[in-house]
Design an enzyme around this catalytic site. Structure first.
Site, mmCIF file in Angstrom:
data_model
loop_
_atom_site.group_PDB
_atom_site.id
_atom_site.type_symbol
_atom_site.label_atom_id
_atom_site.label_comp_id
_atom_site.label_asym_id
_atom_site.label_seq_id
_atom_site.Cartn_x
_atom_site.Cartn_y
_atom_site.Cartn_z
ATOM 1 N N GLY A 118 43.586 -41.545 -27.895
ATOM 2 C CA GLY A 118 44.951 -41.294 -28.343
ATOM 3 C C GLY A 118 45.869 -40.727 -27.282
ATOM 4 N N HIS A 119 45.360 -40.458 -26.080
ATOM 5 C CA HIS A 119 46.178 -39.793 -25.042
ATOM 6 C C HIS A 119 45.994 -40.479 -23.696
ATOM 7 C CE1 HIS A 119 47.749 -36.434 -22.558
ATOM 8 N NE2 HIS A 119 48.399 -36.113 -23.646
ATOM 9 N N PHE A 120 46.444 -41.507 -23.394
ATOM 10 C CA PHE A 120 47.179 -42.508 -24.163
ATOM 11 C C PHE A 120 46.411 -43.804 -24.020
ATOM 12 C CE2 PHE A 120 50.203 -39.339 -22.603
ATOM 13 C CZ PHE A 120 50.798 -38.933 -23.769
#
Length: 150
Positions: free
Chosen positions: A53-55
């Site tokens: 999620g990052h990224f």
């Protein structure tokens, strides 16, 4: 005159820190001197869960986790300097001041975490920390940790 470096492997690190996967962020201690400094390694792998999620399209190691790695290094140095934890004791990350992020850390990087002991008073220890990749500072901060029972 050669000075032998003091090191810690992952088993020794786990004896002092309560963190485990995915939050144990110190892979190895490559040198330390009680009440002076500690240098540690964090290998950054694309397989770490934060990168989903990052990224997803441009994975960047979160700055807050760089600070957490520095905080874990301060805990290790504090325990080595002032005695191992009792069964119900650990060092809590108490504060961070002046954090600066200078360059992104990406999968494949090897961070060298360097913390320097500044002072200790009433169970609260102060440190100066830097994280480096390829010899360049990627993050710097002043950190405090507090030894407390839980």
């Amino acid at each position: 005159m050669t000075t032998e470096k003091k090191t810690m492997n992952i088993s020794e690190i786990q004896e002092l820190l309560p963190h485990r996967y995915p939050f144990l962020l110190i892979d190895r201690v490559i040198d330390f001197q009680e009440e002076k400094y500690l240098h540690a390694i964090k290998n950054v792998s694309v397989n770490e869960p934060q990168f989903t999620g990052h990224f997803p399209q441009l994975p960047v190691f979160p700055g807050v986790l760089i600070l957490e790695a520095m905080a874990q290094a301060t805990g290790l140095l504090a325990f080595k300097s002032f005695g191992a934890p009792t069964e119900n004791e650990l060092y809590y990350f108490a504060s961070v001041d002046g954090a600066k992020f200078r360059k992104p850390v990406v999968p494949g990087d090897q961070m060298i975490i360097e913390v320097e002991f500044l002072k200790e008073r009433r169970g609260i220890a102060a440190f100066k920390g830097v994280a480096k990749v390829d010899g360049e500072v990627v993050c710097s901060a002043e950190l405090k940790c507090a030894r407390r029972e839980f």
